[in-house]
Design a protein around this motif. Structure first.
Motif, PDB file in Angstrom:
ATOM      1  N   LYS A 125     -41.851 -64.337  61.172  1.00 32.85           N
ATOM      2  CA  LYS A 125     -42.608 -65.317  61.956  1.00 32.85           C
ATOM      3  C   LYS A 125     -44.077 -64.915  62.079  1.00 32.85           C
ATOM      4  O   LYS A 125     -44.950 -65.774  62.242  1.00 32.85           O
ATOM      5  N   LEU A 126     -44.345 -63.619  62.000  1.00 36.95           N
ATOM      6  CA  LEU A 126     -45.737 -63.177  62.084  1.00 36.95           C
ATOM      7  C   LEU A 126     -46.540 -63.630  60.868  1.00 36.95           C
ATOM      8  O   LEU A 126     -47.767 -63.742  60.938  1.00 36.95           O
ATOM      9  N   GLU A 127     -45.863 -63.871  59.745  1.00 41.58           N
ATOM     10  CA  GLU A 127     -46.571 -64.312  58.534  1.00 41.58           C
ATOM     11  C   GLU A 127     -47.184 -65.698  58.711  1.00 41.58           C
ATOM     12  O   GLU A 127     -48.196 -66.019  58.097  1.00 41.58           O
ATOM     13  N   THR A 128     -46.538 -66.521  59.529  1.00 42.89           N
ATOM     14  CA  THR A 128     -46.994 -67.909  59.689  1.00 42.89           C
ATOM     15  C   THR A 128     -47.698 -68.151  61.027  1.00 42.89           C
ATOM     16  O   THR A 128     -48.131 -69.268  61.290  1.00 42.89           O
ATOM     17  N   MET A 129     -47.806 -67.126  61.854  1.00 39.33           N
ATOM     18  CA  MET A 129     -48.478 -67.302  63.143  1.00 39.33           C
ATOM     19  C   MET A 129     -49.981 -67.491  62.907  1.00 39.33           C
ATOM     20  O   MET A 129     -50.634 -66.708  62.221  1.00 39.33           O
ATOM     21  N   SER A 130     -50.543 -68.517  63.496  1.00 40.66           N
ATOM     22  CA  SER A 130     -51.954 -68.830  63.268  1.00 40.66           C
ATOM     23  C   SER A 130     -52.871 -67.957  64.123  1.00 40.66           C
ATOM     24  O   SER A 130     -52.478 -67.457  65.184  1.00 40.66           O
ATOM     25  N   THR A 131     -54.081 -67.790  63.647  1.00 39.00           N
ATOM     26  CA  THR A 131     -55.085 -67.068  64.423  1.00 39.00           C
ATOM     27  C   THR A 131     -55.350 -67.779  65.744  1.00 39.00           C
ATOM     28  O   THR A 131     -55.577 -67.131  66.778  1.00 39.00           O
ATOM     29  N   GLU A 132     -55.282 -69.098  65.747  1.00 43.25           N
ATOM     30  CA  GLU A 132     -55.507 -69.868  66.981  1.00 43.25           C
ATOM     31  C   GLU A 132     -54.463 -69.522  68.043  1.00 43.25           C
ATOM     32  O   GLU A 132     -54.791 -69.409  69.227  1.00 43.25           O
ATOM     33  N   ASP A 133     -53.209 -69.327  67.622  1.00 39.22           N
ATOM     34  CA  ASP A 133     -52.159 -68.971  68.578  1.00 39.22           C
ATOM     35  C   ASP A 133     -52.376 -67.568  69.146  1.00 39.22           C
ATOM     36  O   ASP A 133     -52.119 -67.316  70.320  1.00 39.22           O
ATOM     37  N   LYS A 134     -52.855 -66.672  68.324  1.00 43.62           N
ATOM     38  CA  LYS A 134     -53.133 -65.314  68.802  1.00 43.62           C
ATOM     39  C   LYS A 134     -54.270 -65.326  69.817  1.00 43.62           C
ATOM     40  O   LYS A 134     -54.211 -64.650  70.853  1.00 43.62           O
ATOM     41  N   ILE A 135     -55.309 -66.110  69.529  1.00 48.21           N
ATOM     42  CA  ILE A 135     -56.436 -66.238  70.459  1.00 48.21           C
ATOM     43  C   ILE A 135     -55.962 -66.876  71.762  1.00 48.21           C
ATOM     44  O   ILE A 135     -56.347 -66.447  72.862  1.00 48.21           O
ATOM     45  N   ARG A 136     -55.106 -67.884  71.650  1.00 52.13           N
ATOM     46  CA  ARG A 136     -54.601 -68.571  72.841  1.00 52.13           C
ATOM     47  C   ARG A 136     -53.845 -67.615  73.755  1.00 52.13           C
ATOM     48  O   ARG A 136     -54.034 -67.622  74.981  1.00 52.13           O
ATOM     49  N   ILE A 137     -53.010 -66.754  73.198  1.00 50.04           N
ATOM     50  CA  ILE A 137     -52.260 -65.791  74.008  1.00 50.04           C
ATOM     51  C   ILE A 137     -53.213 -64.852  74.736  1.00 50.04           C
ATOM     52  O   ILE A 137     -53.054 -64.589  75.936  1.00 50.04           O
ATOM     53  N   ALA A 138     -54.208 -64.333  74.021  1.00 48.74           N
ATOM     54  CA  ALA A 138     -55.167 -63.421  74.653  1.00 48.74           C
ATOM     55  C   ALA A 138     -55.956 -64.113  75.763  1.00 48.74           C
ATOM     56  O   ALA A 138     -56.186 -63.544  76.833  1.00 48.74           O
ATOM     57  N   LYS A 139     -56.360 -65.349  75.527  1.00 53.21           N
ATOM     58  CA  LYS A 139     -57.096 -66.082  76.561  1.00 53.21           C
ATOM     59  C   LYS A 139     -56.211 -66.374  77.770  1.00 53.21           C
ATOM     60  O   LYS A 139     -56.657 -66.260  78.925  1.00 53.21           O
ATOM     61  N   GLU A 140     -54.967 -66.752  77.522  1.00 58.12           N
ATOM     62  CA  GLU A 140     -54.065 -67.082  78.622  1.00 58.12           C
ATOM     63  C   GLU A 140     -53.761 -65.877  79.500  1.00 58.12           C
ATOM     64  O   GLU A 140     -53.751 -65.983  80.729  1.00 58.12           O
ATOM     65  N   VAL A 141     -53.512 -64.731  78.884  1.00 60.11           N
ATOM     66  CA  VAL A 141     -53.163 -63.566  79.693  1.00 60.11           C
ATOM     67  C   VAL A 141     -54.348 -63.154  80.557  1.00 60.11           C
ATOM     68  O   VAL A 141     -54.182 -62.758  81.720  1.00 60.11           O
ATOM     69  N   GLU A 142     -55.560 -63.274  80.029  1.00 56.74           N
ATOM     70  CA  GLU A 142     -56.735 -62.947  80.829  1.00 56.74           C
ATOM     71  C   GLU A 142     -56.926 -63.957  81.959  1.00 56.74           C
ATOM     72  O   GLU A 142     -57.178 -63.573  83.119  1.00 56.74           O
ATOM     73  N   GLU A 143     -56.793 -65.233  81.660  1.00 56.86           N
ATOM     74  CA  GLU A 143     -56.989 -66.271  82.676  1.00 56.86           C
ATOM     75  C   GLU A 143     -55.981 -66.129  83.817  1.00 56.86           C
ATOM     76  O   GLU A 143     -56.354 -66.205  84.997  1.00 56.86           O
ATOM     77  N   ILE A 144     -54.736 -65.905  83.489  1.00 52.36           N
ATOM     78  CA  ILE A 144     -53.711 -65.762  84.528  1.00 52.36           C
ATOM     79  C   ILE A 144     -53.939 -64.493  85.337  1.00 52.36           C
ATOM     80  O   ILE A 144     -53.819 -64.486  86.568  1.00 52.36           O
TER      81      ILE A 144
END
Length: 448
Positions: free
Chosen positions: A117-136
């Motif tokens: 699944k990591l092969e198809t995970m987009s850079t946008e999804d990785k950025i979204r996770i990092a932004k969400e954890v910081e915001e929360i």
């Protein structure tokens, strides 16, 4: 890795043709991404796709090591020639050489170490996770007024090892993590802390909410920290500091440390060095383990090694070179990159669970320290002396009461291992080295 076996065989045959006694080849390719978000903005975005190979040649008990990222056949052929020539002029060492053929093999276990699944995970999804954890995390408490950054990282690797004694093995690995560091402030005094999650598999990472809340809790819990009074008290090690404690032990049971006489565990094999309920294991075939693998860096099958069994030191962790020097069996613990010789290392190194909850351990302490962080410096690996700058929470009448910092906690590793009075039941495998909560009867805390 197209034609990896053919390339390995070509290198081995070419080296033998040119006069080598033995050869091994390691080939590795990987892809990784690293993202840093701070205050909602991308501060770093890196992607890398390194590949390369390393060649070891043995000739008349001499050894040469070379490596390259140029995998073109003509370049590889020149490198083989150079390596064989180098092996003719280096110093002889009676312990140089490949493992005996009967030691080679691949563990007959079904290890799932790669997440497609990591092969198809987009850079946008990785950025979204990092932004969400910081915001929360930033929203958890009004005292949190800044961020040290949220990070995402992942790696996907493939490697192959082959040698002139008939071994060939391939392995695929993946890992991913994200983390959050926060800053809280009160009355002009700032405190920082962090939390993280890591796994081989995307769906086994902790949730964004849990990581954010734990980072915030740990940061805010430091507000109002004072310097404790100097005294000898019981000390509870939380799992993070327990992991650091185990890292000291793992470094000290390495065959290289033992034959160099740079360990406090020299001449301690088969001797009692810890309490009866202290068992420490290095398990290279642990399911989903972040250090698991089917064979080590020399082609020996991975295995489960009981290092400390009910307080008795049973094994040093050895690659073949250190095993020969110590006249100790190799343990399948060789670790190696393309540019380095094999050296002993851990796989999944952990303290066996106890049967007491962390809450019960804390409740048993009338006046003492719950240790949550230590600085790495302050360990003498030859004597085992331990003196670390530290942070934690003071325990009074069995309850966590107020944060403490700007102090040192001191002891000796051998004394500490013999003074563990309780071991918790909260072992989790969130890293390659892991410990449950545990209580040491008494240590020196030096503060005010």
């Amino acid at each position: 890795m197209k034609d990896i076996k053919d390339l390995s065989e070509y290198i081995i045959n070419e080296a033998l043709k040119q006069g080598a006694d033995d050869v091994d080849v390691i080939i590795r390719e990987s892809s990784s991404s690293n993202i840093e978000i701070r205050l909602g903005k991308i501060e770093e975005l890196k992607q890398a796709n390194p590949k390369g190979l390393g060649i070891r040649v043995f000739k008349n008990k001499r050894k040469a090591l070379t490596y390259t990222s140029d995998l073109r056949l003509d370049s590889v052929k020149k490198l083989v020639t150079q390596t064989v020539e180098m092996a003719g002029i280096t110093n002889q060492d009676e312990f140089n050489g490949l493992p005996e053929k009967n030691l080679l093999g691949i563990a007959d276990v079904n290890l799932s170490l790669y997440d497609k699944k990591l092969e198809t995970m987009s850079t946008e999804d990785k950025i979204r996770i990092a932004k969400e954890v910081e915001e929360i995390g930033m929203a958890q408490d009004p005292l949190i007024n800044n961020s040290g950054g949220a990070h995402w990282g992942d790696t996907k690797s493939r490697m192959a090892l082959s040698n002139s004694r008939g071994f060939f093995g391939e392995q695929e690995y993946s890992s991913c993590y994200f983390s959050l560091s926060l800053v809280a402030e009160k009355d002009g005094v700032k405190q920082t802390d962090y939390w993280w999650t890591r796994s081989r598999f995307l769906n086994k990472l902790d949730s964004v909410e849990n990581v954010a809340k734990e980072a915030a809790r740990r940061t805010v819990s430091k507000i109002g920290a004072i310097k404790p009074k100097t005294k000898k008290v019981p000390v509870v090690f939380d799992p993070e500091v327990g992991k650091d404690f185990l890292n000291i032990i793992s470094s000290s049971v390495m065959g290289t440390s033992i034959y160099r006489k740079s360990s406090f565990l020299v001449d301690k094999l088969n001797k009692k060095i810890g309490v009866d309920n202290l068992t420490i294991t290095d398990d290279g075939i642990l399911k989903d383990g972040l250090g698991s693998r089917r064979f080590d860096g020399e082609g020996l099958p991975s295995r489960k090694n009981i290092v400390l069994d009910h307080g008795i030191l049973k094994k040093y962790l050895c690659d073949c070179y250190s095993a020969k020097k110590l006249k100790h069996p190799p343990t399948g613990n060789a670790s190696r990159g393309i540019s380095s010789d094999p050296n002993p290392g851990t796989t999944n190194f952990y303290m066996q669970n106890g049967n007491i909850t962390p809450e019960e351990i804390i409740k048993s302490v009338k006046n003492g320290l719950y240790l949550t962080s230590v600085n790495w410096v302050g360990v003498n690996y030859v004597t085992g002396d331990y003196s670390r700058g530290a942070e934690g929470i003071w325990i009074e009448n069995g309850k966590l009461t107020y944060p403490v910092q700007e102090f040192t906690v001191a002891g000796n590793m051998l004394d500490m291992m013999k003074s563990i009075v309780m071991i918790g039941n909260d072992l989790t495998f969130k890293d390659s080295t892991n410990a449950p909560t545990f209580l040491i009867k008494e240590m020196m805390v030096s503060g005010s």
